[in-house]
Design a protein around this motif. Structure first.
Motif, mmCIF file in Angstrom:
data_model
loop_
_atom_site.group_PDB
_atom_site.id
_atom_site.type_symbol
_atom_site.label_atom_id
_atom_site.label_comp_id
_atom_site.label_asym_id
_atom_site.label_seq_id
_atom_site.Cartn_x
_atom_site.Cartn_y
_atom_site.Cartn_z
ATOM 1 N N GLU A 99 0.766 -1.213 -0.018
ATOM 2 C CA GLU A 99 0.019 0.023 -0.045
ATOM 3 C C GLU A 99 0.735 1.280 -0.099
ATOM 4 O OE1 GLU A 99 -3.639 0.109 2.291
ATOM 5 O OE2 GLU A 99 -3.119 -2.050 3.009
ATOM 6 N N SER A 100 2.210 1.164 0.659
ATOM 7 C CA SER A 100 2.879 2.404 0.521
ATOM 8 C C SER A 100 3.510 2.422 -0.668
ATOM 9 C CB SER A 100 3.855 2.279 1.803
ATOM 10 O OG SER A 100 4.910 3.082 1.794
ATOM 11 N N VAL A 101 4.055 1.433 -1.356
ATOM 12 C CA VAL A 101 4.932 1.761 -2.614
ATOM 13 C C VAL A 101 4.176 1.857 -3.743
ATOM 14 C CG1 VAL A 101 6.592 0.380 -4.035
ATOM 15 C CG2 VAL A 101 6.775 0.236 -1.697
ATOM 16 N N HIS A 102 2.752 1.356 -3.447
ATOM 17 C CA HIS A 102 2.057 1.372 -4.957
ATOM 18 C C HIS A 102 0.798 2.001 -4.667
ATOM 19 C CE1 HIS A 102 4.512 -1.699 -6.607
ATOM 20 N NE2 HIS A 102 4.495 -2.249 -5.625
ATOM 21 N N GLN A 103 0.580 3.037 -3.764
ATOM 22 C CA GLN A 103 -0.547 3.708 -3.398
ATOM 23 C C GLN A 103 -1.019 4.468 -4.599
ATOM 24 O OE1 GLN A 103 0.438 7.190 -0.753
ATOM 25 N NE2 GLN A 103 2.530 6.456 -0.848
ATOM 26 N N ASP A 104 -0.399 4.909 -5.667
ATOM 27 C CA ASP A 104 -0.851 5.462 -6.677
ATOM 28 C C ASP A 104 -1.458 4.834 -7.783
ATOM 29 O OD1 ASP A 104 0.074 7.962 -5.551
ATOM 30 O OD2 ASP A 104 2.115 7.816 -6.641
ATOM 31 N N ARG A 105 -1.485 3.495 -7.665
ATOM 32 C CA ARG A 105 -2.171 2.685 -8.658
ATOM 33 C C ARG A 105 -3.553 2.412 -8.328
ATOM 34 N NH1 ARG A 105 1.384 -2.562 -10.655
ATOM 35 N NH2 ARG A 105 -0.715 -3.024 -11.451
ATOM 36 N N ILE A 106 -4.506 2.375 -9.353
ATOM 37 C CA ILE A 106 -5.691 2.364 -9.182
ATOM 38 C C ILE A 106 -6.153 0.880 -8.520
ATOM 39 C CG2 ILE A 106 -6.241 1.497 -11.532
ATOM 40 C CD1 ILE A 106 -8.625 3.210 -11.289
ATOM 41 N N ASP A 107 -5.168 -0.092 -8.980
ATOM 42 C CA ASP A 107 -5.445 -1.402 -8.350
ATOM 43 C C ASP A 107 -4.844 -1.692 -7.100
ATOM 44 O OD1 ASP A 107 -3.132 -1.411 -9.520
ATOM 45 O OD2 ASP A 107 -3.480 -2.987 -11.036
ATOM 46 N N CYS A 108 -4.476 -0.661 -6.435
ATOM 47 C CA CYS A 108 -3.707 -1.019 -5.059
ATOM 48 C C CYS A 108 -4.840 -1.259 -4.066
ATOM 49 C CB CYS A 108 -3.197 0.239 -4.568
ATOM 50 S SG CYS A 108 -2.390 0.186 -2.904
ATOM 51 N N PRO A 109 -4.511 -2.350 -3.170
ATOM 52 C CA PRO A 109 -5.508 -2.835 -2.210
ATOM 53 C C PRO A 109 -5.499 -2.121 -0.968
ATOM 54 C CG PRO A 109 -3.440 -4.269 -2.027
ATOM 55 C CD PRO A 109 -3.262 -3.193 -3.301
ATOM 56 N N ARG A 110 -6.164 -0.690 -1.313
ATOM 57 C CA ARG A 110 -6.206 0.140 -0.059
ATOM 58 C C ARG A 110 -7.077 -0.440 0.875
ATOM 59 N NH1 ARG A 110 -6.293 2.645 -4.773
ATOM 60 N NH2 ARG A 110 -4.537 3.983 -5.393
ATOM 61 N N GLY A 111 -6.606 -0.091 2.272
ATOM 62 C CA GLY A 111 -7.303 -0.736 3.356
ATOM 63 C C GLY A 111 -7.140 -2.118 3.804
ATOM 64 N N LEU A 112 -6.155 -2.889 3.092
ATOM 65 C CA LEU A 112 -6.298 -4.404 3.362
ATOM 66 C C LEU A 112 -5.308 -4.497 4.699
ATOM 67 C CD1 LEU A 112 -6.246 -7.439 2.543
ATOM 68 C CD2 LEU A 112 -4.459 -6.945 0.992
ATOM 69 N N ALA A 113 -4.370 -3.673 4.711
ATOM 70 C CA ALA A 113 -3.424 -3.564 5.996
ATOM 71 C C ALA A 113 -4.173 -3.644 7.318
ATOM 72 C CB ALA A 113 -2.182 -2.974 5.931
ATOM 73 N N ASN A 114 -5.223 -2.420 7.122
ATOM 74 C CA ASN A 114 -6.063 -2.348 8.325
ATOM 75 C C ASN A 114 -6.863 -3.270 8.476
ATOM 76 O OD1 ASN A 114 -4.659 0.254 8.936
ATOM 77 N ND2 ASN A 114 -6.067 1.444 8.082
ATOM 78 N N LEU A 115 -7.575 -4.022 7.521
ATOM 79 C CA LEU A 115 -8.565 -5.022 7.632
ATOM 80 C C LEU A 115 -7.802 -6.209 8.515
ATOM 81 C CD1 LEU A 115 -11.047 -6.691 6.916
ATOM 82 C CD2 LEU A 115 -10.250 -6.934 4.693
ATOM 83 N N LEU A 116 -6.785 -6.607 8.036
ATOM 84 C CA LEU A 116 -5.814 -7.775 8.279
ATOM 85 C C LEU A 116 -5.505 -7.472 9.803
ATOM 86 C CD1 LEU A 116 -3.322 -8.362 5.355
ATOM 87 C CD2 LEU A 116 -5.226 -9.836 6.117
ATOM 88 N N SER A 117 -5.111 -6.276 10.120
ATOM 89 C CA SER A 117 -4.727 -5.933 11.367
ATOM 90 C C SER A 117 -5.974 -5.997 12.486
ATOM 91 C CB SER A 117 -4.173 -4.487 11.542
ATOM 92 O OG SER A 117 -3.020 -4.404 10.818
ATOM 93 N N ASP A 118 -7.187 -5.626 12.178
ATOM 94 C CA ASP A 118 -8.228 -5.753 12.762
ATOM 95 C C ASP A 118 -8.680 -7.436 12.829
ATOM 96 O OD1 ASP A 118 -8.442 -3.021 13.186
ATOM 97 O OD2 ASP A 118 -10.280 -2.629 11.394
#
Length: 214
Positions: A99-118
């Motif tokens: 998410e940090s490296v590819h945040q500008d890509r439209i297909d970046c899985p934004r929110g996945l890290a937070n979901l996994l943490s929860d």
């Protein structure tokens, strides 16, 4: 044997290899295992006869389920609880990097890290309650008084099923996009394994272990 009037959880027990078929068709055999096969086929637009034929043709080994309760509990803790505790932090870190490296890509899985943490935080609390209270009571032969604690665990399993479905959506069913880096591919492979292990874990508890005390 007719399968259409059996629940998917029951089928997963009597035909252990069915779990792979259900995963392929996105049929929730663990967290919502009480659903009838016929109803699941209809809701997903699947041909019931073809699905039954696929199940009857199974030759693959299923999820290992020791016969003795004490051995089954030990297996669940060793094969699933401990493995989740090792693997979740690794996958969470991979998600943060992607998410940090590819945040500008439209297909970046934004929110996945937070979901996994929860998910991991909830799972740790859930597993602690099982290991500290529920499993020892089962080993000591406590019976009907476990109905309410088991019902709470099964409700938490159902909530986990919803989160697993969300994880699959975020990762496009664990298929990395074209041109994805090695870290991204490793992340989705890790998420896929988490999904598979968690579904098998819940299946062993909901459809086999817990049934012994209900």
């Amino acid at each position: 044997m007719a399968l259409e009037h059996l629940s998917v959880g029951e089928i997963a027990v009597i035909l252990p290899g069915a779990t792979a078929v259900f995963r392929r068709h996105k049929i929730d055999f663990c967290c919502k295992g009480d659903a009838l096969l016929a109803r699941e086929a209809e809701s997903r637009g699947l041909d019931l006869s073809a699905l039954e034929a696929e199940l009857h043709a199974l030759e693959t080994p299923g999820v290992h389920a020791p016969a003795e309760t004490v051995d089954l509990i030990a297996h669940i803790i060793e094969r699933y609880h401990k493995v989740h505790r090792r693997e979740f932090p690794v996958v969470i870190e991979l998600a943060r990097r992607v998410e940090s490296v590819h945040q500008d890509r439209i297909d970046c899985p934004r929110g996945l890290a937070n979901l996994l943490s929860d998910m991991f935080e909830d799972l740790e609390d859930h597993q602690h309650k099982e290991e500290a209270v529920l499993f020892p009571a089962m080993i000591n032969g406590v019976g009907p008084v476990l109905r309410d604690p088991i019902a709470r665990m099964m409700q938490e399993h159902e909530e986990l099923g919803d989160l697993l479905a969300f994880m699959a959506d975020l990762t496009d069913d664990f298929v990395a996009p074209e041109g994805a880096c090695a870290t991204w591919r490793a992340l989705y492979a890790g998420c896929n394994k988490l999904d598979m292990d968690l579904r098998e874990h819940v299946h062993l508890e909901n459809n086999i272990l817990f049934r012994r005390f209900l």
